[in-house]
Design a protein around this motif. Structure first.
Motif, PDB file in Angstrom:
ATOM      1  N   SER A  95       0.513  -1.014   0.204  1.00 13.74           N
ATOM      2  CA  SER A  95       0.134   0.098  -0.133  1.00 13.74           C
ATOM      3  C   SER A  95       0.509   1.241   0.360  1.00 13.74           C
ATOM      4  N   ASP A  96      -0.039   2.358  -0.225  1.00 17.64           N
ATOM      5  CA  ASP A  96       0.971   3.419   0.008  1.00 17.64           C
ATOM      6  C   ASP A  96       1.530   3.774   0.866  1.00 17.64           C
ATOM      7  N   ALA A  97      -0.069   3.682   2.245  1.00 23.64           N
ATOM      8  CA  ALA A  97       0.812   3.914   3.430  1.00 23.64           C
ATOM      9  C   ALA A  97       2.032   3.575   4.147  1.00 23.64           C
ATOM     10  N   TYR A  98       1.747   2.555   3.943  1.00 22.90           N
ATOM     11  CA  TYR A  98       3.379   1.494   3.696  1.00 22.90           C
ATOM     12  C   TYR A  98       5.022   2.225   3.412  1.00 22.90           C
ATOM     13  N   ILE A 146       3.544  -0.510  15.020  1.00 29.28           N
ATOM     14  CA  ILE A 146       2.624  -0.753  14.551  1.00 29.28           C
ATOM     15  C   ILE A 146       1.559   0.080  13.403  1.00 29.28           C
ATOM     16  N   CYS A 147       0.737  -0.021  12.648  1.00 32.42           N
ATOM     17  CA  CYS A 147       0.149   0.180  12.126  1.00 32.42           C
ATOM     18  C   CYS A 147      -1.229  -0.090  13.147  1.00 32.42           C
ATOM     19  N   ILE A 148      -2.874   0.838  12.768  1.00 34.71           N
ATOM     20  CA  ILE A 148      -3.407  -0.069  12.993  1.00 34.71           C
ATOM     21  C   ILE A 148      -4.889   0.675  12.110  1.00 34.71           C
ATOM     22  N   SER A 149      -5.464   0.043  11.600  1.00 32.64           N
ATOM     23  CA  SER A 149      -6.499  -0.290  10.962  1.00 32.64           C
ATOM     24  C   SER A 149      -7.113   0.319  11.175  1.00 32.64           C
ATOM     25  N   SER A 150      -7.850   1.591  10.219  1.00 33.04           N
ATOM     26  CA  SER A 150      -9.574   2.417  11.105  1.00 33.04           C
ATOM     27  C   SER A 150     -10.744   0.831  11.770  1.00 33.04           C
ATOM     28  N   LYS A 151     -10.799  -0.409  10.410  1.00 30.96           N
ATOM     29  CA  LYS A 151     -11.218  -1.306  10.181  1.00 30.96           C
ATOM     30  C   LYS A 151     -10.852  -2.000  11.839  1.00 30.96           C
ATOM     31  N   GLU A 152      -9.593  -1.765  12.635  1.00 29.25           N
ATOM     32  CA  GLU A 152      -9.719  -2.676  14.167  1.00 29.25           C
ATOM     33  C   GLU A 152      -9.629  -1.518  15.325  1.00 29.25           C
TER      34      GLU A 152
END
Length: 187
Positions: A95-98, A146-152
């Motif tokens: 992803s672009d975020a990474y 650590i990246c936390i997705s909005s879904k989590e």
């Protein structure tokens, strides 16, 4: 299994939880397991994860030491959970975020590397010398991203039906910590 998964992910382990879990897991034959979807198997393993991380000591011990529970959770359901985590990991890394995260770390001179598969889910970046620092009990702990997705993310709200009192504040009970991170923290 769905109800047990919801209870476990909510850290709610009533007295009937263990008995129900034992009954369902012992009655599930290999043929029944083959009929479960990937999502159902993942949710079943979440029962194990949440029970081990958030459950009372007796439940933790039972889930990790009872042979039938080990067979059901660690053999039958864990594989699908790990496959799903690996899929999420590979998708995020594309992803672009990474890419932006890596660029920002490099720009700020952080000596981070991509975490190895199986280290911790979802530990995205970690100090290059993290294992050395941890083994030496270094004064300077390693850095991990650590990246936390909005879904989590789960916002914590006080129910509108709550009765105000001096003991209960009718605002975010987590104070400055606006989010609770259930599944991701356990990974």
């Amino acid at each position: 299994l769905r109800l047990l998964s919801v209870l476990a992910r909510s850290s709610h382990f009533p007295p009937e939880f263990k008995a129900t879990c034992a009954r369902i897991c012992s009655q599930t034959a290999d043929l029944d397991l083959m009929s479960l979807t990937t999502e159902e198997l993942v949710n079943a393993f979440n029962i194990h994860l949440c029970g081990v991380f958030d459950g009372p000591a007796a439940l933790k011990r039972w889930l990790t030491e009872d042979s039938s529970m080990k067979l059901f959770f660690q053999v039958h359901t864990s594989q699908k959970w790990y496959q799903k985590q690996d899929y999420y990991r590979s998708m995020f890394r594309q992803s672009d975020a990474y890419a932006t995260l890596r660029q920002a770390a490099e720009k700020h001179g952080l000596d981070l590397r991509t975490s190895d598969p199986g280290e911790v889910y979802h530990l995205e970046l970690v100090s290059r010398d993290a294992k050395d620092r941890l083994s030496m009990l270094s004064e300077k702990p390693p850095l991990a991203v650590i990246c936390i997705s909005s879904k989590e993310q789960l916002r914590w709200y006080v129910p509108v039906t709550a009765v105000p009192s001096q003991e209960i504040e009718l605002q975010n009970r987590c104070r400055q910590f606006n989010y609770m991170f259930r599944g991701t923290v356990q990974k």
